[in-house]
Design a protein around this motif. Sequence first.
Motif, PDB file in Angstrom:
ATOM      1  N   GLY A  67      44.735  49.830 -17.129  1.00 23.67           N
ATOM      2  CA  GLY A  67      45.933  50.496 -17.596  1.00 23.67           C
ATOM      3  C   GLY A  67      46.815  51.042 -16.505  1.00 23.67           C
ATOM      4  N   ASP A  68      46.236  51.455 -15.382  1.00 19.07           N
ATOM      5  CA  ASP A  68      47.028  52.016 -14.294  1.00 19.07           C
ATOM      6  C   ASP A  68      47.425  50.978 -13.254  1.00 19.07           C
ATOM      7  N   GLY A  69      47.189  49.708 -13.571  1.00 13.77           N
ATOM      8  CA  GLY A  69      47.576  48.630 -12.661  1.00 13.77           C
ATOM      9  C   GLY A  69      46.473  48.174 -11.733  1.00 13.77           C
ATOM     10  N   THR A  70      45.355  48.890 -11.700  1.00 14.39           N
ATOM     11  CA  THR A  70      44.228  48.470 -10.864  1.00 14.39           C
ATOM     12  C   THR A  70      43.703  47.121 -11.342  1.00 14.39           C
ATOM     13  N   VAL A  71      43.433  46.221 -10.407  1.00  8.56           N
ATOM     14  CA  VAL A  71      42.904  44.903 -10.746  1.00  8.56           C
ATOM     15  C   VAL A  71      41.433  44.837 -10.353  1.00  8.56           C
ATOM     16  N   VAL A  72      40.602  44.501 -11.318  1.00  4.10           N
ATOM     17  CA  VAL A  72      39.167  44.306 -11.098  1.00  4.10           C
ATOM     18  C   VAL A  72      38.849  42.850 -11.366  1.00  4.10           C
ATOM     19  N   THR A  73      38.168  42.198 -10.450  1.00  2.00           N
ATOM     20  CA  THR A  73      37.836  40.787 -10.619  1.00  2.00           C
ATOM     21  C   THR A  73      36.413  40.649 -11.140  1.00  2.00           C
ATOM     22  N   LEU A  74      36.290  40.162 -12.371  1.00  2.00           N
ATOM     23  CA  LEU A  74      34.988  39.851 -12.939  1.00  2.00           C
ATOM     24  C   LEU A  74      34.586  38.445 -12.515  1.00  2.00           C
ATOM     25  N   GLN A  94      34.124  46.913 -27.838  1.00  2.00           N
ATOM     26  CA  GLN A  94      35.457  46.614 -27.322  1.00  2.00           C
ATOM     27  C   GLN A  94      36.340  47.852 -27.239  1.00  2.00           C
ATOM     28  N   ALA A  95      36.307  48.686 -28.277  1.00  4.18           N
ATOM     29  CA  ALA A  95      37.154  49.877 -28.280  1.00  4.18           C
ATOM     30  C   ALA A  95      36.769  50.827 -27.150  1.00  4.18           C
ATOM     31  N   SER A  96      35.466  50.994 -26.903  1.00  2.00           N
ATOM     32  CA  SER A  96      35.028  51.857 -25.807  1.00  2.00           C
ATOM     33  C   SER A  96      35.422  51.266 -24.462  1.00  2.00           C
ATOM     34  N   ARG A  97      35.273  49.955 -24.338  1.00  2.00           N
ATOM     35  CA  ARG A  97      35.660  49.274 -23.106  1.00  2.00           C
ATOM     36  C   ARG A  97      37.151  49.457 -22.852  1.00  2.00           C
ATOM     37  N   ASP A  98      37.963  49.278 -23.908  1.00  2.00           N
ATOM     38  CA  ASP A  98      39.408  49.422 -23.756  1.00  2.00           C
ATOM     39  C   ASP A  98      39.793  50.865 -23.439  1.00  2.00           C
ATOM     40  N   GLY A  99      39.064  51.804 -24.042  1.00  2.00           N
ATOM     41  CA  GLY A  99      39.324  53.204 -23.725  1.00  2.00           C
ATOM     42  C   GLY A  99      39.079  53.507 -22.261  1.00  2.00           C
ATOM     43  N   PHE A 100      38.011  52.936 -21.718  1.00  2.00           N
ATOM     44  CA  PHE A 100      37.716  53.109 -20.300  1.00  2.00           C
ATOM     45  C   PHE A 100      38.812  52.469 -19.447  1.00  2.00           C
ATOM     46  N   ALA A 101      39.256  51.262 -19.825  1.00  2.22           N
ATOM     47  CA  ALA A 101      40.271  50.548 -19.048  1.00  2.22           C
ATOM     48  C   ALA A 101      41.597  51.288 -19.022  1.00  2.22           C
ATOM     49  N   LYS A 102      41.876  52.087 -20.048  1.00  8.66           N
ATOM     50  CA  LYS A 102      43.139  52.815 -20.132  1.00  8.66           C
ATOM     51  C   LYS A 102      43.088  54.172 -19.435  1.00  8.66           C
ATOM     52  N   MET A 103      41.901  54.592 -19.014  1.00  6.10           N
ATOM     53  CA  MET A 103      41.785  55.888 -18.342  1.00  6.10           C
ATOM     54  C   MET A 103      42.477  55.867 -16.992  1.00  6.10           C
ATOM     55  N   SER A 104      42.828  57.037 -16.509  1.00  7.80           N
ATOM     56  CA  SER A 104      43.331  57.151 -15.141  1.00  7.80           C
ATOM     57  C   SER A 104      42.207  56.871 -14.158  1.00  7.80           C
ATOM     58  N   GLN A 105      42.574  56.591 -12.922  1.00 10.66           N
ATOM     59  CA  GLN A 105      41.572  56.332 -11.892  1.00 10.66           C
ATOM     60  C   GLN A 105      40.617  57.508 -11.753  1.00 10.66           C
ATOM     61  N   SER A 106      41.141  58.720 -11.782  1.00 15.32           N
ATOM     62  CA  SER A 106      40.285  59.891 -11.603  1.00 15.32           C
ATOM     63  C   SER A 106      39.301  60.046 -12.755  1.00 15.32           C
ATOM     64  N   THR A 107      39.734  59.757 -13.978  1.00 14.03           N
ATOM     65  CA  THR A 107      38.820  59.863 -15.119  1.00 14.03           C
ATOM     66  C   THR A 107      37.763  58.775 -15.066  1.00 14.03           C
ATOM     67  N   ARG A 108      38.152  57.566 -14.687  1.00 14.54           N
ATOM     68  CA  ARG A 108      37.149  56.505 -14.525  1.00 14.54           C
ATOM     69  C   ARG A 108      36.132  56.898 -13.461  1.00 14.54           C
ATOM     70  N   ASP A 109      36.598  57.495 -12.386  1.00 15.17           N
ATOM     71  CA  ASP A 109      35.678  57.949 -11.336  1.00 15.17           C
ATOM     72  C   ASP A 109      34.710  58.994 -11.877  1.00 15.17           C
ATOM     73  N   ASP A 110      35.208  59.863 -12.770  1.00 16.40           N
ATOM     74  CA  ASP A 110      34.339  60.873 -13.367  1.00 16.40           C
ATOM     75  C   ASP A 110      33.264  60.221 -14.235  1.00 16.40           C
ATOM     76  N   VAL A 111      33.643  59.199 -15.012  1.00 20.52           N
ATOM     77  CA  VAL A 111      32.659  58.496 -15.831  1.00 20.52           C
ATOM     78  C   VAL A 111      31.586  57.878 -14.951  1.00 20.52           C
ATOM     79  N   ILE A 112      31.984  57.255 -13.870  1.00 21.23           N
ATOM     80  CA  ILE A 112      31.005  56.646 -12.956  1.00 21.23           C
ATOM     81  C   ILE A 112      30.133  57.735 -12.322  1.00 21.23           C
TER      82      ILE A 112
END
Length: 531
Positions: free
Chosen positions: A231-238, A507-525
């Motif tokens: 969501g914030d433009g970060t690109v992750v390569t699977l 899927q909904a949880s995955r999408d919720g994570f993808a839409k988080m800000s970088q700082s919130t994703r870092d908190d989840v990790i």
Amino acid sequence: MSGSIPAYGPDGTEFVGRLAKKPVIATPMKTRFTIALVALLAGGMVFAQDRAVRSDLTAEDLARVQAVTRSTTDFTKPEGSEKNSAGKGTTDFSVNADSFSHFLDNLSFEQEEQFKLGNALFRKIWVSSPSSTQASDGLGPLFNARGCQSCHIKDGRGHPPFEGQSENVSMFLRLSVPPGENDTPLALDGVVAGEVGDPVYGTQLQDFAVPGLKAEGRMVIDYTDLPVTLGDGTVVTLRPPSYSAADLNYGPLADNVMISPRIASPMIGLGLVEQVPAEDILALADPDDRDGDGISGKPNFAIEPVSKSVMLGRFGWKAGMASIRSQSASAFAGDIGVSTPLFDLPHGDCTENQAECLAMPTGEQARLGVSEAPDPVLDLVTFYAQTLGVPERRDVDAPAVLRGKAAFYGAGCASCHMPKFVTSRAAENPAHRFQLIWPYSDFLLHDMGEGLADHRPEGLADGSEWRTPPLWGIGLTQTVSGHTFFLHDGRGRSLVEAILWHGGEAQASRDGFAKMSQSTRDDVIAFLESL
């Protein structure tokens, strides 16, 4: 979660739900140690539609359990005893590569001795027959590993071959074909589903063989890149993988063969998982999603080879095994080619179409027992697996961890990764008895979407369903196993990638994570890494 729980009377008549029709026990299919799996729980246990009643608890204890396992709504501080993932059995040694290899902290002195003997057998390297080391021969003739520790390195997580690594040491391919007309008819009607191995190669591709015999072949993995924009433009390569078999030495695989990769799972806390009451797991099942939350977990079931009774499956990537003992015996036979009293298969996964394999000598010797790994060996290995502890959590009160926990719950991740259970008061081992544990799993099957689908059924699990894997200890993967490869085939090279592979019910949880800000994703990790 709550929902439709199947209820059965002593004669197997179904009262509620649609998971089964009548109790049936399958006859053996044409391949080695196939375990029939059925959609019922035998023994006359009747479940309420929304909540099963535990028979091991008084009303007072039941109220205590319900209170302590209730989902938290306060993320400003840790919950009581949250850092003790395994209750009183939680280990608190210094964090290092041996963090998964300590026994439960509440074992007795006599049990510590059993654990250490089991540990020695778990680490044991088996050799081919005949051999002067008669208590250690019986390997193969075809095999994937020479010992338990070869796959469960440091009792941790397996991995795909590292770059430049030519051999697989903790990963293999499951093989099966759809049941045919000559197989057990019950396997065709949706009530019973067993594994029918490839007519030549059996139930898994074995890439090693004893001297004088050719290995079956080797697994080939081809990865492609799949960029995913968050969501914030970060690109992750699977890296979507495709699997095939090469250098096959016994002819082609069947045209309709189904292939599914597997890495070894961590060993920690298994004995405590075994003592989570079936009622508590089944009470979470909601196969018809009657509560409308998009989560429709369902149980898998297995026929225990000793009791021949139907039990809830809770071990393996698709919950295809009901007990640690049967899981251990299955691994002895399939992975190492060593027979046990549960699976009398001294030639392991050799099929009737592999005459050279069946002609090789075995390690069975009457004076040492009726199998290559007789009861004393299987008993100690089982005890070892049942009594491995779980490390104490780290940084449970760190602000980032608490914020990440709140985001984890907020995204709905805890709907499947259920944080806590209380084990049975009737557990045979006092160390397992009435412990508040934090595995972060509901031990049910969930549709994870096409991206993770292997298109290979196992029991009641269809080709896109997987058991929710426990998360405890996941933050120590790098420390213990030396890598950060996650999911059933290690395709996720980080926790972020693993989350982004979630689909289907997640899927909904995955999408919720993808839409988080970088700082919130870092908190989840940060939260996950504290587990």
